[in-house]
Design a protein around this motif. Sequence first.
Motif, PDB file in Angstrom:
ATOM      1  N   ARG A 147     -26.930  38.486 -12.037  1.00  0.00           N
ATOM      2  CA  ARG A 147     -26.830  39.455 -13.139  1.00  0.00           C
ATOM      3  C   ARG A 147     -26.959  40.878 -12.607  1.00  0.00           C
ATOM      4  O   ARG A 147     -26.215  41.777 -12.967  1.00  0.00           O
ATOM      5  CB  ARG A 147     -27.902  39.145 -14.173  1.00  0.00           C
ATOM      6  N   SER A 148     -27.944  41.065 -11.733  1.00  0.00           N
ATOM      7  CA  SER A 148     -28.142  42.407 -11.142  1.00  0.00           C
ATOM      8  C   SER A 148     -26.899  42.860 -10.386  1.00  0.00           C
ATOM      9  O   SER A 148     -26.451  44.007 -10.522  1.00  0.00           O
ATOM     10  CB  SER A 148     -29.327  42.413 -10.175  1.00  0.00           C
ATOM     11  N   ASN A 149     -26.341  41.953  -9.606  1.00  0.00           N
ATOM     12  CA  ASN A 149     -25.136  42.295  -8.828  1.00  0.00           C
ATOM     13  C   ASN A 149     -23.977  42.644  -9.753  1.00  0.00           C
ATOM     14  O   ASN A 149     -23.231  43.598  -9.499  1.00  0.00           O
ATOM     15  CB  ASN A 149     -24.727  41.122  -7.929  1.00  0.00           C
ATOM     16  N   ILE A 150     -23.842  41.866 -10.807  1.00  0.00           N
ATOM     17  CA  ILE A 150     -22.739  42.096 -11.763  1.00  0.00           C
ATOM     18  C   ILE A 150     -22.886  43.471 -12.396  1.00  0.00           C
ATOM     19  O   ILE A 150     -21.923  44.257 -12.481  1.00  0.00           O
ATOM     20  CB  ILE A 150     -22.728  41.006 -12.861  1.00  0.00           C
ATOM     21  N   MET A 151     -24.100  43.776 -12.838  1.00  0.00           N
ATOM     22  CA  MET A 151     -24.336  45.061 -13.500  1.00  0.00           C
ATOM     23  C   MET A 151     -24.033  46.215 -12.558  1.00  0.00           C
ATOM     24  O   MET A 151     -23.464  47.232 -12.960  1.00  0.00           O
ATOM     25  CB  MET A 151     -25.788  45.151 -13.982  1.00  0.00           C
ATOM     26  N   ALA A 152     -24.413  46.027 -11.291  1.00  0.00           N
ATOM     27  CA  ALA A 152     -24.175  47.095 -10.297  1.00  0.00           C
ATOM     28  C   ALA A 152     -22.685  47.263 -10.025  1.00  0.00           C
ATOM     29  O   ALA A 152     -22.165  48.373 -10.018  1.00  0.00           O
ATOM     30  CB  ALA A 152     -24.923  46.763  -9.008  1.00  0.00           C
ATOM     31  N   ARG A 194     -18.675  32.841  -8.723  1.00  0.00           N
ATOM     32  CA  ARG A 194     -19.944  32.522  -9.376  1.00  0.00           C
ATOM     33  C   ARG A 194     -20.352  33.675 -10.300  1.00  0.00           C
ATOM     34  O   ARG A 194     -20.828  33.452 -11.412  1.00  0.00           O
ATOM     35  CB  ARG A 194     -21.032  32.278  -8.321  1.00  0.00           C
ATOM     36  N   GLU A 195     -20.147  34.878  -9.834  1.00  0.00           N
ATOM     37  CA  GLU A 195     -20.496  36.045 -10.655  1.00  0.00           C
ATOM     38  C   GLU A 195     -19.626  36.096 -11.912  1.00  0.00           C
ATOM     39  O   GLU A 195     -20.089  36.463 -12.991  1.00  0.00           O
ATOM     40  CB  GLU A 195     -20.357  37.335  -9.836  1.00  0.00           C
ATOM     41  N   GLN A 196     -18.369  35.709 -11.774  1.00  0.00           N
ATOM     42  CA  GLN A 196     -17.495  35.655 -12.955  1.00  0.00           C
ATOM     43  C   GLN A 196     -18.052  34.676 -13.984  1.00  0.00           C
ATOM     44  O   GLN A 196     -18.047  34.945 -15.187  1.00  0.00           O
ATOM     45  CB  GLN A 196     -16.092  35.202 -12.574  1.00  0.00           C
ATOM     46  N   GLU A 197     -18.522  33.518 -13.492  1.00  0.00           N
ATOM     47  CA  GLU A 197     -19.072  32.500 -14.392  1.00  0.00           C
ATOM     48  C   GLU A 197     -20.300  33.026 -15.114  1.00  0.00           C
ATOM     49  O   GLU A 197     -20.435  32.893 -16.337  1.00  0.00           O
ATOM     50  CB  GLU A 197     -19.482  31.245 -13.588  1.00  0.00           C
ATOM     51  N   VAL A 198     -21.206  33.608 -14.343  1.00  0.00           N
ATOM     52  CA  VAL A 198     -22.449  34.126 -14.916  1.00  0.00           C
ATOM     53  C   VAL A 198     -22.122  35.249 -15.900  1.00  0.00           C
ATOM     54  O   VAL A 198     -22.701  35.328 -16.981  1.00  0.00           O
ATOM     55  CB  VAL A 198     -23.406  34.610 -13.797  1.00  0.00           C
ATOM     56  N   PHE A 199     -21.191  36.094 -15.535  1.00  0.00           N
ATOM     57  CA  PHE A 199     -20.758  37.209 -16.387  1.00  0.00           C
ATOM     58  C   PHE A 199     -20.293  36.680 -17.740  1.00  0.00           C
ATOM     59  O   PHE A 199     -20.710  37.176 -18.801  1.00  0.00           O
ATOM     60  CB  PHE A 199     -19.637  37.961 -15.681  1.00  0.00           C
ATOM     61  N   ARG A 200     -19.449  35.670 -17.705  1.00  0.00           N
ATOM     62  CA  ARG A 200     -18.905  35.134 -18.963  1.00  0.00           C
ATOM     63  C   ARG A 200     -19.998  34.487 -19.799  1.00  0.00           C
ATOM     64  O   ARG A 200     -20.074  34.687 -21.013  1.00  0.00           O
ATOM     65  CB  ARG A 200     -17.818  34.104 -18.674  1.00  0.00           C
ATOM     66  N   LEU A 201     -20.886  33.737 -19.158  1.00  0.00           N
ATOM     67  CA  LEU A 201     -21.942  33.048 -19.903  1.00  0.00           C
ATOM     68  C   LEU A 201     -22.926  34.043 -20.500  1.00  0.00           C
ATOM     69  O   LEU A 201     -23.421  33.856 -21.617  1.00  0.00           O
ATOM     70  CB  LEU A 201     -22.657  32.045 -18.991  1.00  0.00           C
ATOM     71  N   LEU A 202     -23.207  35.112 -19.769  1.00  0.00           N
ATOM     72  CA  LEU A 202     -24.073  36.168 -20.316  1.00  0.00           C
ATOM     73  C   LEU A 202     -23.409  36.788 -21.537  1.00  0.00           C
ATOM     74  O   LEU A 202     -24.058  37.014 -22.562  1.00  0.00           O
ATOM     75  CB  LEU A 202     -24.331  37.246 -19.263  1.00  0.00           C
TER      76      LEU A 202
END
Lengths: 216, 381
Positions: A191-196, A159-167
């Motif tokens: 988003r917060s988790n990805i950034m961290a 899910r984080e990969q998906e959000v990462f790509r869409l961002l």
Amino acid sequence: MDKSKIFITDDHSMFRKGVVSILEKKSEFEIAGEAETPEEMLAAPGLRSADFLLLDLSLGEVSGLDYIGKIRSRNPHVKIIILSMHNKPVLIKKAVNMGADGYVVKQSPPEILIKALQTIREGYKYLDPALSDSIYLCLSEADAVHTVSDVSYNSLSKREQEVFRLLAEGFTAVQIGKKLYISRKTVENHRSNIMAKLKLQSLPDLISYANDLGVI
Amino acid sequence: MKKVLLRNEMIKTVLLLISLFAALIVLNVINSSFLPALENSFILKDLRNRAFRKTDYGRIMNTDFIRKTLSGLNESYHGSIRSEFDISLDVLTWSLEEYSAAPDDEYRDMVMDITENQILNLIDINSKMIELRYSLFRYLLLTLSGGIILQFLFLTFSNIKKIRFMERLDLTERNFYEIQKIREQERKRIASYLHDSILQDLGGILIRPSINDDPEIRKDMEIVISNLRNLTYSTAPLQLHSLGLEESIKEYIGSFQKSSAMTIHFLCSPTGEIHLDEDEELVFFRFFQEGLNNARKHSGTDTVWVKLVESHPYLILTVKDQGRGFIYDREHPEESHLGLPLMEQAVKSIGAEFSVNSAIGEGTFLKMKYNLYQERIDGQK
């Protein structure tokens, strides 16, 4: 010294006969058996008592390497020498990693095969000298052909990969939420988790990271 | 196709307008005269039944009732019917006055007869009006129905054509996928035959002591075997599925760098094992090969970046150079870039996205994006 017993598995009878004729001329070796297919090899009684197995890499549709496990279960002590027309480093690496004791290219002179048998009998491993150039080049190319196994990126969930790509593609949290059927708040959390996890400070950093990775 | 669609849309619009127009007229007709006439028929029927009543002294006329009823009649008649209606009304108005002022019974009876005749006349006039309006209404209703039916038939027909066109398109894409598959199978068959038969035969000959005793023949045979092996590899990547996409790409880059003096940077970011079937792996590999070959032939640069990354649910492969770039016209590709449209077709045949970003002086960026979880074109997955 006792004669070393050699079993040969190759789906090409002409080549197999050629190897047999070479080895029979040497008093230190004797032929334990021959097989054309993996099934024939595994069923042959000669395999259980063999000291060496000369195994073709390509046996029709299958790879000889896939049978190493079963071979070892029949005869845990047998030394396996791969015989192949292939000289690709990646195949050699695979053979070594799967437990082969030596690798000889088929078009090498017969002495190379004899040398391989003698060297391995002494307790060493053996690679055909004809492979030196390929292996050397492979080692020297390590800088150019490298794999970025990005540990940080690997830690992202699907899910984080998906959000990462869409961002990185420029979608807002609201738009991402609609696309993925999740709330804006959930997107913000991802988003917060990805950034961290990726140690990023801002959206431009994220976009740059995605570009470097090849996601966008 | 666009002209046909435009023409069809115009025809649909015209038919729709005709139907709407007819519908409006019908509504107007119904509203303006048909309904009033229908209402009048009930009023007049009631008038006929109650205009006179029998008493012990004979028949008498309900003048108040008649007067009241006449004032309640709808007068939305037109043309000659209107004239007839007005005349009858005038006669009835006169007869009501004459009845009240009748000198004797005989005169009174005569007035009642005239009144009765005029009431019947009004009923007759009203019936004519209803009949007339009903005929018009019937014609308009037929026109409206006809317009709707024509439109329905036209829509159905054009939809059938559209569906067939889409089916043909789908069939073309499926055919391309099948053709691609057959082509790759044939290449694999040739490569396998070269490797498993010809090369092995040569290997078998090479191992003979008689060959080994003649260094010159041995050397020549080794060259032949080496050339044949390279041909095998370039025809089909026989080890692709057993090695996997990542390893096959790395292995190809190794040989490519040797023969091209180019530097290839390969970044691979898998987050787990990539699960592709043989057809999909092959399309990825061919895309990568095409990208590298294009860069070598046309970019004028010596550095290429190849990136393979998994970004759920997609697997993304890109080939990028900072060379001279080109203008990609999918419909009319330059002779030097004929491989790209075919590559695009192959990529799309497995349901992946294909994009080319290139401009003169700005390098080239090829991208292939594949949803690992989609249903395949042959219905599997």
